[in-house]
Every structure is written in C-alpha cells, then in structure tokens.
Design a protein around this motif. Structure first.
Motif: not given
Length: 277
Positions: A5-10, A12-14, A71-77
């Motif tokens: 999870t941390k890797d994916i967040v990093s 995509y600079n989420f 998912e509500l957050d369009s940035d995550l799609i």
C-alpha cells in the motif's frame, strides 16, 4: 505485502483527503483475515466500498467470481484501473455509495457479499441504507470504528445498546472477526477498529406489523436515554390512554427506560400500538 500500500501511494504520489476519511490498510494479516472472515469464494459477486489503492481488492479478486468496487475519490480511479488491470473480474465505478442503486447493480446475481473498510464519518448512514434497502446481500463484512462495532453488538442494559444495535440485529446475525490497531493503517487513525460480519437473516428477527412505527418507537426511546419510556414516547403524538393501554397489554412498565427493552419487547409494543391505532 506489508509495504505494498505504501509503495503504491508513493508510486502515484497520492495525497490523502482528510474529508473523505481515507485510511489505507498496510497490514497483510488484517487483509487476509478480512477475506477469510467474509468467506468469499468463486460463487460470490463482491461489492467493495472504498477500495483505496486496491490492496484488499486484489486479495478479493483472487477468491471471488467478480469484484465491483465503488470509489468516491476520482483521483483513485486511474490508480485502481492500472494496479488491477490483470484481473478480468474487476469493475470500478466512481460514485457516492449512498447514491448507488444496488438493485440495478446486482441484477441477477445470487450470491452477493459486501466487503468494505468503511470511512468512519459515514459508517452509520451506509449501514442503515444497506440494511433498510432490502438488497440481497448475504453478508456485510466491514471494518469500522471500535465504538460503532460495540454499539452494533450491544445487548440490553448496557450503555452501548441503542437504535443502531436494534437496527442491525433486526436484519442480521453479528459476528466479530478481529480487532485492528491504528498501526495497521496509513495515515494512522486515532481509534481502534473492528472487522465485523453481518449475516443477513432470511427474514427479520422479529415479526413487525409496521416497520416505520417500530423504528420510530425505538428512536424515540433512545433520543433521551435517561427518560422513562412513558416520557420518551409521549412525544410521538400517540394518545396517552392508548399508549398506556398498549404498555399494559404487553406487560411493560412505563417507568422502564428504552435501554432495558429487548428487540422482542419493542416489537410487541409496536404491534400492540398498531392494533390500537
């Protein structure tokens, strides 16, 4: 998996949006316990609410016939579409779950299970909407704030017992899967969480002649917890003589408080009032 999870967040600079209550799971053991606790198999059409960056989604996809994530957050799609592109049984919709027509989504599906790490700020409205909507979920396996889980599983004569306890227990059997510490998330929430499974009953736990009246009586009984039943229910606009007669008919002392009544007693009182109206 611990750092996935941390890797994916990093990667995509989420950026987390606090107002959406975003806390993503980073603990592999918790992920596995959720999937195991939900008893997902190849017959199941799984609805996931709030998939985050898709780490739980991926585990569900390995076990389920299909996973439909909301998912509500369009940035995550785009992140979810990219990270889960290898799974043909994955579908994502960008929508507020409280505005979703589940009957339209589920159509002919026979075995539907909901799995979710629910945003804490909308936990109760989501649970209420899903249970009252008469959807054909077999079960809801949800991670929620410990305080809410305690209220859901509460018994009469406890401070946690209230309207939410009775709403959930009217429709479901309740099973606690496990406790989850704040260290299992990024960012860390300030409270402990509980994974709980709600198994939908084939029919409600008690026979009620008028569900709207039944839940109205329950809400009034808990609006002011220290009030006696008599004082709490007077505000419903029911004739006092009729209310007194109903309480007497079902052998409930008007000086009791709502928190002492079982779901069966609330059903008996509601049904008797309905008959007398």
């Amino acid at each position: 998996m611990q750092n996935n999870t941390k890797d994916i967040v990093s990667k995509y600079n989420f950026k987390f949006t606090k107002s959406l209550g975003q806390n993503f799971l980073i603990d592999d053991g918790v992920l596995k316990d959720i999937v195991k606790g939900a008893e997902v198999d190849k017959e199941d059409f799984v609805i996931e609410i709030g998939p985050g960056v898709g780490t739980l989604t991926k585990e569900l996809l390995k076990e389920a016939k299909k996973v439909l994530a909301i998912e509500l957050d369009s940035d995550l799609i785009p992140i979810l579409k990219e990270e889960l592109k290898e799974f043909p049984n994955f579908e994502i919709i960008n929508k507020d779950v409280l505005k979703v027509d589940f009957n339209d989504l589920l159509k002919e599906e026979d075995s539907v299970k909901l799995v979710a790490n629910l945003p804490y700020y909308v936990t109760t409205p989501i649970i209420s909407s899903l249970l009252k909507g008469n959807h054909k979920f077999k079960s809801l396996t949800i991670m929620i704030q410990k305080e809410v889980a305690d209220r859901i599983a509460a018994e009469p004569n406890t401070k946690e017992y209230g309207s939410l306890s009775l709403l959930v227990q009217y429709y479901c059997d309740v099973k606690v899967i496990r406790r989850v510490s704040p260290a299992s998330f990024i960012p860390r929430p300030k409270v402990d969480s509980i994974v709980i499974r709600l198994d939908k009953l084939n029919k409600p736990r008690v026979d009620v002649k008028d569900e709207e009246l039944f839940f109205k009586i329950i809400r009034s009984s808990f609006n002011m917890r220290r009030k006696t039943l008599w004082n709490a229910l007077k505000g419903l606009g029911i004739n006092k003589d009729l209310l007194g007669e109903a309480l007497q008919n079902v052998s409930i002392d008007s000086r009791r408080r709502g928190e002492t009544l079982s779901i069966e007693e609330f059903a008996n009182l509601s049904n008797n009032i309905k008959e007398l109206l």
